[in-house]
Structure formats: C-alpha cells, structure tokens
Write an enzyme that holds these catalytic residues in place. Structure first.
Site, short mmCIF file in Angstrom:
data_model
loop_
_atom_site.label_atom_id
_atom_site.label_comp_id
_atom_site.label_asym_id
_atom_site.label_seq_id
_atom_site.Cartn_x
_atom_site.Cartn_y
_atom_site.Cartn_z
N GLU A 40 2.03 -0.67 13.65
CA GLU A 40 0.99 0.11 13.08
C GLU A 40 -0.52 -0.05 13.71
O GLU A 40 -0.96 -1.12 14.13
CB GLU A 40 0.80 -0.51 11.85
CG GLU A 40 1.91 -0.37 10.80
CD GLU A 40 1.45 -0.85 9.24
OE1 GLU A 40 0.47 -0.88 8.84
OE2 GLU A 40 2.39 -1.19 8.53
N GLU A 51 3.97 -7.69 7.49
CA GLU A 51 2.81 -8.59 7.18
C GLU A 51 2.75 -9.80 6.28
O GLU A 51 2.07 -9.58 5.22
CB GLU A 51 1.67 -7.53 6.87
CG GLU A 51 1.40 -6.61 7.93
CD GLU A 51 0.13 -5.56 7.67
OE1 GLU A 51 -0.50 -5.72 6.67
OE2 GLU A 51 -0.41 -4.85 8.48
N TYR A 57 -5.75 -2.91 12.94
CA TYR A 57 -6.78 -1.98 12.66
C TYR A 57 -8.19 -2.31 13.07
O TYR A 57 -9.14 -1.90 12.33
CB TYR A 57 -6.57 -1.66 10.93
CG TYR A 57 -5.26 -1.34 10.55
CD1 TYR A 57 -5.37 0.39 10.57
CD2 TYR A 57 -4.34 -1.92 10.32
CE1 TYR A 57 -4.13 0.82 10.17
CE2 TYR A 57 -3.13 -1.36 9.76
CZ TYR A 57 -2.94 -0.17 10.05
OH TYR A 57 -1.75 0.50 9.65
N ASP A 97 0.92 -1.29 -0.01
CA ASP A 97 -0.08 0.07 -0.01
C ASP A 97 0.92 1.25 -0.03
O ASP A 97 0.77 2.11 0.85
CB ASP A 97 -0.83 0.12 1.07
CG ASP A 97 -1.93 1.15 1.49
OD1 ASP A 97 -2.04 1.63 0.21
OD2 ASP A 97 -2.16 1.65 2.57
C1 BDP Z 1 -1.16 -2.41 6.70
C2 BDP Z 1 0.42 -2.03 5.86
C3 BDP Z 1 0.47 -0.61 5.66
C4 BDP Z 1 -0.61 -0.12 5.02
C5 BDP Z 1 -2.01 0.00 6.25
C6 BDP Z 1 -3.12 0.86 6.07
O1 BDP Z 1 1.24 -2.57 6.70
O2 BDP Z 1 1.63 -0.59 4.77
O3 BDP Z 1 -0.76 1.09 4.67
O4 BDP Z 1 -2.03 -1.48 6.56
O5 BDP Z 1 -4.05 -0.06 5.20
O6 BDP Z 1 -1.63 -3.57 6.64
O7 BDP Z 1 -3.06 2.01 5.87
#
Ligand code: BDP
Length: 608
Positions: free
Chosen positions: A510, A418, A475, A180
């Site tokens: 993240e 990931e 997330y 991404d």
């Molecule tokens: C994660 C990835 C990261 C993405 C992020 C996203 O590691 O590179 O940009 O999600 O979706 O899965 O913002």
C-alpha cells in the site's frame, strides 16, 4: 472445500434473487424462527446497507433476517440416492441458518463459504423455507476487529472533554470498525443448493511441480459415503481436450512430459483439468503447473524473479456494497490488463471464489489475505493478550487454504493487515511467527507466507523481518510528512536502507494519496490529481534504485466506501480509478510505467 459446479453427476440451483428481509436488534435469534408478513424486499447476493435509502439500513447494528421459500423439483426430493447440500459462499459476519423454521447451523466469519447437508430436511412436496439471521456486529473477538469502549477508528475525538465522554456513553450502540472500509453486511455472495450422489468426492488436493520440462502432479482425493470400494480415477486433460495422463487411486503422482506452464499474463496462463471419477460422482478441477519460491531477495515464479505490478483492492461497489458482481469482476480484470498490472492483494479479506477462477484464466497473480485487520489498540493494551481471536484466526486460515489451495493464481498468503508490531513486539512476534509456521503447515503447495506491516516503528518490530516477503504499507507524503514530497522521499529512502540490511525481498502493498477526481492544481497540492502523480513518481524512483525491491501494489485500485469521518470525503479517495472505474490522471502514469516493466528479471539482475 470444492466450488459448487453442475455436471453429469451434480445439479446446481442458484438461489439468488429477491428475498424477504427485516432488520432486527441485538436480541439473539431463537432456535425456531420464521418470517413475518411485514418483511421488506432485498436482493441476494448483495450487502443490505445501500439497498434502501434509510439510515437504519446503512447504520444498522445487530441482527437482520432474510427469508425465501422455494419449491424444489420432484427429482431432487425424497430417496433418490442424491445428497442435497445448501451452500453459502459468504454471510457477513455471523449466520444462523433455518430450514422450515428450525435452526440447522451457525457460522462465524463473514468471508468464507460454509455448507450443510439438507437431504433429510426436504419434505415430499419440495417446499423449503430458508431463513438466515445475520449479525453484523464487530468486536475484539471478530475478524475484522471492531473497537470496544466507544473509540472511533480515526480517533477524531479529543480525549478527556467531559461533554464528549458523556455523549459517548449516552449515544446509541454502533459498530466502530478498527479498519478503513465500510462494514457492509448481509448475504454478500451466492446461496446455492447442489446435489451429489450419495457416495461423493469430498475434496481434491493438487500439488504441481516441475522437473525440467516435465510436470509432476501429486494428488489426493477424499471421498465420502457408503460406497468405499468404488475405484477413484483421475485424468489430466490439456487445454486442447487431450488426455495427458491417468491414474487410479486416491493418492499418487502423475508425470506430464513437455508440460505447458501457467505463466502470468502476458505470458500464457495455461490450465489443465483434473477430471476425477468416483462411483457415480465426477468433479473437474482446473489447475496449472507453476512453482513459487523465495530465494535470497528474489520472488521466483517458475524459477524466474518476478516483479509485482498492481494494487490492493476491495470488493466494493455502488448499491451492492460488498455483494458479488461478476460484471464488475470482469471489468476490473480488463482494467488490470489495460494498465499492464499483473497482480493484486485481496485486501482485507478473502474475496468471492469467482475472482480467483477468473484470475486463473487471465493470468493475474494474487496475494490472498485473511480478514485479520485492525489487531491493535494503541499503547496501553496488548491486543495479543486481550483480544480473544487466536482460535478464530486459525480457523479462518484453515478454511481459506482449504478453499483456495489449488489456484495457480495464488502465489502468497497474507495472514493479516497492519497489526500492531511496535508496542508489544515480543507478543506480536509470538502471535504472528507461530501463525506463520501454522500457515506453512496448512498449505500443500507450501507457498510463501507473510503479513502486511503497518507504518509504525520498523526498528522496534521484530516479526515483519521473519516473514518470507516483507510487505510494507507506507504513507510518507500523505499521513506522514504530509504534502512534503522531498522530506517524504528522504524518510522513505532512510527506511529502505534499513530493509536492505535485512536481506529479504521487500515489496509495497500500500502507498498512495487521497485524490478527488477532477481536482487539478498546477503546483501539486494534496488531494489534487497532480499531487497523486508526483507522490507515486517519488516512490517509483526509490523502488527502481533497489535490487531487493520486488513489487509495487498501489493503494487502492479504486475509490471505495468507508465509515463516514472527518478524514473521508464520501469514502476513501486513494483510488487509481474512481469508484465507477474511470481513470484518474495517475492511471495513465501507471499504464505507461508498467508497460515498460516486464514480469520477470526487472530486478536482481546481478544475483539472478
Ligand atoms: C492503511 C490500511 C488501509 C487504509 C489505508 C488508508 O491498511 O486499509 O484504507 O491505510 O488510510 O493503513 O487509506
């Protein structure tokens, strides 16, 4: 590999500037090649994609050609006892290098330096035409991974619709990143010619440790050339220019009483210089005395439990794409200080050497990552058995550690981001655990090793738990349980209960929410600045209640470019800062939170 420097024995010519440029296609460049009359202008270093407002540049697929002619000063030509070396800090992803029309080397991998000696290729008149053919194609055999078989990253096409399937076969070939961030390509980092004496210092390895208040430095110096009998000498110079120790020989140990430690900012990131002499050559490498160790659920820097506060980042900016921008690097370091961050991860590839040198000086801690992102292809295909990447991945790790091994700012290696660890758990284990052992064997300082775990089924995953530190990308509240922060908090805490039993240090690499700067909402809803704040507050509360939790790195430091898509509005908007480095509401939240979190002893109060 040593960083190119200029000093009494070495000259350095920066070939940055305006080069000539031409897009090519998929045709493999010949072994003999020189530019045409019709080339465009292009700035180096920088990605080519955004330098011209032309979809052909932005969406290019295949080879592109660079060329520049320079005239070298007479003192660098002919038999003057000097070696001339042409060094590329990074060309993304494959480079073929031509001198005066003839292919002299090929390099694969877009984020690490390579060099070639050109002494004998420089004509008497000093005229040198440097050509570079660059391939930006990504696939199952490159790092990062590109999708094959026309599968888009976010899988936005409903499978099975006959017209859509037909269109996919019909459409132009293109890069389909399984990651991404925009696939910026070209000569992204400096191109330089440096010289050394004919007999020269090839490499310096420094392994500092601490015994009480004495610094112990084990060192090894590799030399090359004819003059093998010349002595090698090493001096350790402190920041006040005092010589603290000296030795003769290629390998040994030095002791420095009352040593100053390298400490993360706001501690003092004290640096010493290792000044090496060999025959006519000399080279000075900066280093720091600091130790890193994982003990129980703690991450120790200089023997004390450290708490990571910061971000995962990108090399990304307007116009330059992924091109080196020192002004932006300095600005980012200052923003890290402003927000009271102490660290970042080089997601999702090794960064330009200049940022590590800045972080050594500024006391910012780095998790250094390879470009192994996107290793996974859904439930039906075992990437570990079908993607031909293992050899390249090992080469990248070798080159990364060879380049970065002496930096005090680097405290951990991340082998990748990931990968699929859920659908083929045994294959994932075999691949990543053996690579983990391999990485440990490469690092003279034996720093902790990890990879970053995807939000997939953590119960099925049997390899993340074997890393030195469990690094999580999560997330909840965004991609999962979207918008429902109460449910997200419930799920996240359930997962934390799972990790607590594993008995390893756990950190966030993240977490975040896409947020449009300027979009406000009294009732926090997704995409608003208020929602981003509420989401981070929810996570902070969970982190603060868990002793084994050793750090928080938000996604992302700043908004950045991605492939266009129905989930991206002019790029990824999860930045804490906008792409032009203005703070969103959340930046003020973190600035306040992190001001009150010390670097050391924030957690593990009971078992420290
Ligand atoms: C994660 C990835 C990261 C993405 C992020 C996203 O590691 O590179 O940009 O999600 O979706 O899965 O913002």
């Amino acid at each position: 590999m040593l960083y190119p420097i200029m000093n009494r024995s070495r000259s350095l010519i920066d070939l940055g500037g305006v080069w000539q440029f031409q897009l090519g296609d998929e045709t493999e460049p010949e072994d003999l090649w020189s530019g045409s009359q019709e080339m465009d202008l292009i700035a180096v270093p920088a990605s080519y994609n955004d330098q011209k407002d032309d979809p052909a540049y932005r969406n290019h697929y295949g080879w592109a050609y660079y060329e520049r002619t320079v005239v070298l000063p007479a003192l660098l030509c002919g038999s003057n006892g000097q070696r001339q070396v042409l060094r590329f800090d990074a060309v993304t992803h494959v480079a073929k290098v031509y001198i005066n029309g003839k292919l002299i080397m090929t390099h694969k991998g877009g984020f690490l330096p390579f060099e070639v000696e050109i002494t004998d290729l420089i004509p008497e008149d000093g005229h040198l035409t440097i050509g570079v053919a660059v391939d930006n194609r990504i696939s199952h055999s490159t790092l990062p991974i590109g999708n094959e078989g026309n599968i888009a990253f976010f899988g936005s096409d409903n499978p099975g619709i006959p017209s859509v399937e037909a269109a996919k076969l019909w459409r132009k070939k293109q890069n389909l990143p399984n990651f991404d961030f925009f696939n910026f390509a070209g000569i992204n980092r400096p191109v330089r010619i440096y010289s050394t004496p004919a007999s020269y210092i090839r490499d310096i390895t420094l392994v500092p440790s601490i015994e009480g208040d004495t610094g112990v430095l084990n060192y090894e110096i590799l030399t090359d050339g004819m003059d093998s009998d010349a002595p090698v000498t090493l001096k350790i110079i402190d920041a006040e220019s005092n010589c603290k120790a000296e030795a003769t020989g290629r390998k040994g140990e030095l002791r420095i009483p009352q040593v100053h430690l390298w400490q993360p900012y706001p501690g003092t990131p004290y640096l010493y210089k290792a000044e090496v002499h060999y025959g006519e050559d000399c080279y000075t490498e900066e280093f720091g005395f600091r130790t890193v160790e994982v003990k129980g659920t703690q991450f120790l820097i200089n023997g004390e439990p450290f708490y990571f506060k910061g971000f995962s980042k990108h090399e990304d900016s307007f116009f330059r794409g992924r091109g080196l921008d020192l002004c932006l690097d300095v600005k980012d370091i200052n923003l890290l200080h402003w927000i009271h961050a102490n660290s970042f991860r080089t997601s999702h590839y090794p960064y330009a050497e200049e940022i590590y040198r800045l972080c050594d000086r500024e006391g910012i801690v780095i998790i250094d990552e390879t470009p192994a992102v996107g290793i996974g292809a859904g439930e039906s295909c075992d990437p570990y058995k079908t993607f031909p990447i293992r050899e390249h991945h090992e080469q990248v790790l070798r080159d990364l550690i060879a380049r970065d091994k002496n930096h005090p700012c680097i405290v951990m290696w991340s082998m990748g981001n990931e990968p699929d660890t859920e659908h083929f758990p045994e294959s994932a284990y075999d691949y990543w655990h053996s690579l983990y052992e391999f990485t440990h064997s490469l690092d003279p300082q034996n720093r902790p090793v990890t990879f970053v775990c995807c939000q997939n089924n953590y119960e099925k995953d049997i390899v993340t738990r074997t890393m030195d530190v469990v690094c999580l990308n999560r997330y909840y509240g965004w991609y999962n349980l979207s918008g429902d922060l109460e449910a997200a908090s419930y799920a996240w805490n359930l997962e934390l209960d799972f990790w607590e039993k594993i008995g390893k240090p756990v950190m966030m690499t993240e977490y975040g929410a896409d947020t449009l700067a300027g979009l406000h909402n009294c009732a926090p809803e997704m995409w608003s600045e208020e929602f981003q704040v509420e989401l981070y507050k929810m996570y902070s509360k969970a982190f603060d209640g868990r002793d084994f939790f050793i750090g928080e790195q938000a996604w992302n430091f700043a908004d950045y470019a991605t492939l266009q898509g129905c989930m991206r509005a002019d790029g990824n908007r999860k930045g804490i800062f906008t792409r032009d480095r203005r703070p969103k509401l959340i930046a003020h939240y973190f600035r306040d939170r992190w001001e009150h979190i010390p670097n050391f002893h924030y957690k593990n109060k009971n078992n420290s």
